[in-house]
Design a protein around this motif. Structure first.
Motif, mmCIF file in Angstrom:
data_model
loop_
_atom_site.group_PDB
_atom_site.id
_atom_site.type_symbol
_atom_site.label_atom_id
_atom_site.label_comp_id
_atom_site.label_asym_id
_atom_site.label_seq_id
_atom_site.Cartn_x
_atom_site.Cartn_y
_atom_site.Cartn_z
ATOM 1 N N HIS A 183 42.376 28.928 37.277
ATOM 2 C CA HIS A 183 41.219 29.688 36.782
ATOM 3 C C HIS A 183 41.523 31.116 36.367
ATOM 4 O O HIS A 183 40.650 31.814 35.855
ATOM 5 N N ARG A 233 32.407 41.080 40.892
ATOM 6 C CA ARG A 233 32.933 41.381 42.213
ATOM 7 C C ARG A 233 33.676 42.705 42.087
ATOM 8 O O ARG A 233 34.198 43.036 41.015
ATOM 9 N N LYS A 282 38.499 43.987 37.057
ATOM 10 C CA LYS A 282 37.246 43.958 36.286
ATOM 11 C C LYS A 282 36.997 45.251 35.504
ATOM 12 O O LYS A 282 36.061 45.333 34.719
ATOM 13 N N LYS A 298 25.890 45.767 38.822
ATOM 14 C CA LYS A 298 25.798 44.843 39.964
ATOM 15 C C LYS A 298 27.233 44.600 40.428
ATOM 16 O O LYS A 298 28.041 44.043 39.694
ATOM 17 N N LEU A 315 22.412 39.352 44.661
ATOM 18 C CA LEU A 315 21.101 39.115 44.047
ATOM 19 C C LEU A 315 20.827 37.622 43.978
ATOM 20 O O LEU A 315 21.740 36.847 43.676
ATOM 21 N N ASP A 341 41.120 39.143 32.639
ATOM 22 C CA ASP A 341 40.218 38.189 33.280
ATOM 23 C C ASP A 341 40.525 36.796 32.728
ATOM 24 O O ASP A 341 40.657 36.639 31.511
ATOM 25 N N GLY A 342 40.623 35.812 33.623
ATOM 26 C CA GLY A 342 40.950 34.450 33.187
ATOM 27 C C GLY A 342 39.995 33.984 32.102
ATOM 28 O O GLY A 342 40.395 33.607 31.002
ATOM 29 N N MET A 343 38.680 34.012 32.404
ATOM 30 C CA MET A 343 37.656 33.671 31.424
ATOM 31 C C MET A 343 36.587 34.753 31.453
ATOM 32 O O MET A 343 36.472 35.550 30.579
ATOM 33 N N ASN A 344 35.800 34.788 32.481
ATOM 34 C CA ASN A 344 34.642 35.621 32.753
ATOM 35 C C ASN A 344 33.356 34.882 32.404
ATOM 36 O O ASN A 344 32.970 34.756 31.244
ATOM 37 N N LEU A 345 32.721 34.390 33.441
ATOM 38 C CA LEU A 345 31.524 33.571 33.253
ATOM 39 C C LEU A 345 30.264 34.399 33.064
ATOM 40 O O LEU A 345 29.268 33.897 32.544
ATOM 41 N N GLU A 360 26.812 33.589 31.054
ATOM 42 C CA GLU A 360 25.499 33.613 31.721
ATOM 43 C C GLU A 360 24.555 34.564 30.976
ATOM 44 O O GLU A 360 23.371 34.273 30.798
HETATM 45 C C1 GDG Z 1 37.423 33.603 38.541
HETATM 46 C C2 GDG Z 1 38.198 34.272 37.380
HETATM 47 C C3 GDG Z 1 36.893 32.892 35.755
HETATM 48 C C4 GDG Z 1 28.242 37.905 40.924
HETATM 49 N N1 GDG Z 1 27.374 38.683 41.618
HETATM 50 C C5 GDG Z 1 26.315 37.901 41.897
HETATM 51 C C6 GDG Z 1 26.539 36.617 41.376
HETATM 52 N N2 GDG Z 1 27.734 36.654 40.788
HETATM 53 C C7 GDG Z 1 28.371 35.492 40.116
HETATM 54 C C8 GDG Z 1 28.226 35.589 38.609
HETATM 55 C C9 GDG Z 1 29.346 34.662 38.144
HETATM 56 C C10 GDG Z 1 30.388 34.809 39.255
HETATM 57 O O1 GDG Z 1 29.764 35.475 40.343
HETATM 58 C C11 GDG Z 1 31.586 35.634 38.817
HETATM 59 O O2 GDG Z 1 32.358 34.828 37.970
HETATM 60 P P1 GDG Z 1 33.454 35.432 36.976
HETATM 61 O O3 GDG Z 1 33.891 34.344 36.057
HETATM 62 O O4 GDG Z 1 32.875 36.588 36.247
HETATM 63 O O5 GDG Z 1 34.631 36.008 37.870
HETATM 64 P P2 GDG Z 1 35.555 35.614 39.151
HETATM 65 O O6 GDG Z 1 34.754 35.583 40.404
HETATM 66 O O7 GDG Z 1 36.669 36.614 39.158
HETATM 67 O O8 GDG Z 1 36.129 34.170 38.838
HETATM 68 C C12 GDG Z 1 37.348 34.315 36.121
HETATM 69 C C13 GDG Z 1 36.273 32.199 36.964
HETATM 70 O O9 GDG Z 1 37.142 32.241 38.098
HETATM 71 C C14 GDG Z 1 35.968 30.730 36.663
HETATM 72 O O10 GDG Z 1 37.107 30.056 36.232
HETATM 73 O O11 GDG Z 1 35.922 32.986 34.732
HETATM 74 O O12 GDG Z 1 38.097 34.844 35.045
HETATM 75 O O13 GDG Z 1 38.598 35.590 37.752
HETATM 76 O O14 GDG Z 1 28.936 33.329 38.121
HETATM 77 O O15 GDG Z 1 26.960 35.161 38.237
HETATM 78 N N3 GDG Z 1 25.639 35.604 41.468
HETATM 79 C C15 GDG Z 1 24.470 35.878 42.115
HETATM 80 N N4 GDG Z 1 24.204 37.093 42.655
HETATM 81 C C16 GDG Z 1 25.081 38.128 42.588
HETATM 82 O O16 GDG Z 1 24.805 39.216 43.099
HETATM 83 N N5 GDG Z 1 23.540 34.920 42.214
#
Ligand code: GDG
Length: 519
Positions: free
Chosen positions: A199, A310, A315, A343, A387, A409-413, A417
């Motif tokens: 990921h 996070r 980031k 956030k 949240l 960042d690998g992707m960034n979801l 969203e």
């Molecule tokens: C790794 C890779 C890749 C955050 N705060 C709250 C909350 N979030 C959720 C977001 C999103 C998730 O956390 C973060 O996902 P990301 O993709 O941005 O980043 P990583 O955690 O680093 O994930 C990344 C991912 O794996 C998947 O392959 O995209 O590149 O680093 O979903 O919404 N959700 C809620 N409250 C919060 O306060 N409900």
């Protein structure tokens, strides 16, 4: 296959009769002692699984919650670390518990790890060696030799559980960088189909070589039949790295590597989100109620930008705050009109680097608010508590800009969203060219480089000044892409590839048999 959009059921159809075993560090359900003495969440009163004083925690969004319905529909097993303090209370003597608790559809097989293992494997090797190296920041690596020892022993514990849960017909799907060695350990015992999704980014050879255990990592990963990344670039980097170690044959035409008598196919599958779910959240009454309260509580400007992540150095939060400072400094007309909402969730805070980042972000935000803030306007609103999904959806929906500017960042979801939550389709995406999402969605975003502070400030202004018709055009395009490449399309594409690889092997095996027969 029909022209219908893929769903969780599509994946289970593709698997036919083969058992799916997902292996990940995080588990889809954890059991925690509940100080309030609540019953087990999900107990439907049928007398099954009642546990006084234990609560089940479920994933809120994210990959785990998207994979859960797939395993529910396909059946099978999920192997994961037993992170909940009450996990042992509900599992059987083999570490298994049926989930979801209210109507079990598959087995969750829990892997017990000691505190020492978790420290060395998760906080140590995974997050202080692999994480910085894959994010091209090897100076942050902490190559403590005990980390490696614990990483190996934790991977062994996962692999032992997988071996117990599988036979040669199973499809074993490893998730992420915590499990680079487990595929080889499983392969020694099973002829199952092994696949892994990585990921985070895969770096170039020059960076990867700084990891002292690079050969062992490649040896582990090359026990997979299919190795998948978010982007084409990471696949190329991986093929380049594999070419540098002895005894590999890299076939660029088929994007595969022959090693130790087996072929590993390397493919990119950009992860998507459950776009319909995000859209429903954004449209919900709960999101509207959240927004109403939020707006009243904070002194916002008429224009809003949002960043969600996070607290992780990859980031690029301090770099973003520097660009915002430059923006308000050089464009005073935007003061009192434009608010940025950050956030930021606490993350990996047992690692000193992460604690330092948290302190830095908090003090920078305080400084910016002191410098520019007025009695009626807060330049940066900082939210450090988790949240609820509808709260996040409300912020995404109401924001004029999402600023997603990782250093890597690998992707960034969050990008996806935000797009899926754009009900009025007028939001603009400001996106770092160093995010994996940029390969897919960069054309319709306003691109930034996180380290180019003046260029970043210019980009914010450009994004804010885009005419409405242009905003709508870009967002409609982004929305189409995010909806059609959702998480179910992502899984379906991978399982179609599994099918194709297996078909190719069957054809090859039949041809060998025929040759033998004809001789
Ligand atoms: C790794 C890779 C890749 C955050 N705060 C709250 C909350 N979030 C959720 C977001 C999103 C998730 O956390 C973060 O996902 P990301 O993709 O941005 O980043 P990583 O955690 O680093 O994930 C990344 C991912 O794996 C998947 O392959 O995209 O590149 O680093 O979903 O919404 N959700 C809620 N409250 C919060 O306060 N409900």
């Amino acid at each position: 296959m029909t022209g219908e959009p893929p769903t969780a059921e599509t994946v289970s159809t593709l698997l036919e009769d083969r058992e799916l075993v997902i292996v990940s560090n995080r588990q889809p359900y954890s059991h925690e002692y509940d100080d309030d003495g609540n019953d087990w969440e999900g107990d439907d009163g049928d007398g099954r699984g009642d546990r006084d004083g234990i609560t089940v925690q479920r994933p809120a969004g994210g990959l785990t919650s998207a994979l859960d319905p797939v395993v529910q529909s396909a059946g099978g097993t999920w192997v994961a670390w037993a992170s909940g303090d009450a996990d042992d209370e509900v599992t059987d003597e083999n570490g298994r518990v049926g989930v979801p608790p209210e109507s079990p559809a598959y087995d969750l097989r829990r892997v017990r790890l000691s505190d020492k293992q978790v420290d060395g494997y998760y906080y140590g090797y995974s997050n202080q060696v692999l994480w910085p190296i894959c994010h091209v920041d090897p100076a942050k690596m902490n190559a403590d030799s005990d980390f490696w020892k614990q990483y190996r022993s934790a991977n062994r514990a996962f692999a032992d559980a997988v071996v117990e849960e599988t036979d040669d017909e199973s499809v074993v799907w490893f998730q992420d960088y915590h499990l680079a060695l487990a595929p080889r350990m499983v392969r020694e015992e099973r002829d199952a189909f092994c696949m892994q999704f990585w990921h985070i980014p895969w770096p170039s050879w020059d960076t990867f070589q700084t990891c002292p255990q690079y050969e062992h990592l490649l040896d582990g990963l090359l026990a997979n039949d299919l190795l998948a990344f978010h982007t084409h670039r990471y696949c190329q980097n991986f093929l380049d790295c594999a070419a540098m170690i002895p005894d590999t044959m890299v076939d660029r035409a088929t994007r595969s590597i022959v090693y130790d008598g087996r072929r590993t196919f390397v493919r990119s599958f950009p992860l998507g989100i459950d776009a319909d779910y995000r859209r429903e959240l954004a449209d919900s009454e709960d999101a509207t109620a959240f927004w109403r309260e939020f707006r009243e509580r904070h002194d916002l400007g008429e224009t809003l930008a949002v960043g969600v992540e996070r607290l992780d150095y990859t980031k690029g939060i301090p770099e973003r705050l520097a660009a915002l400072e430059e923006f308000w400094e050089t464009r005073p007309e935007w003061r009192e009109r434009f608010t940025y909402v950050q956030k930021a969730s606490e993350s990996r805070s047992r690692i000193p680097e992460y604690r330092e980042l948290q302190a830095e972000v908090e003090s920078e935000i305080e400084r910016l608010n002191d410098r520019f803030g007025t009695d009626d306007w807060t330049p940066v609103v900082y939210l450090n508590k988790f949240l609820p999904p509808e709260g996040l959806a409300a912020l995404y929906r109401e924001a004029d800009l999402a600023i997603v500017s990782p250093r890597r960042d690998g992707m960034n979801l969050v990008v996806k969203e935000f797009v899926a939550s754009q009900v009025d389709e007028l939001g603009v995406l400001v996106l770092s060219e160093l995010a994996g999402a940029s390969e897919e969605l960069g054309d319709e975003a306003v691109s930034v480089h996180p380290h180019d502070t003046p260029g970043f400030a210019d980009a914010i202004e450009r994004a804010l000044s885009l005419p409405e018709s242009e905003r709508a055009r870009r967002m409609r395009d982004l929305g189409r892409q995010v909806r059609s490449n959702d998480v179910y399309a992502w899984m379906t594409a991978q399982f179609r590839t599994v099918e194709a690889i297996q078909r190719g092997r069957d054809v090859a095996a039949r041809s060998v048999q025929r040759q033998r027969y004809e001789q």
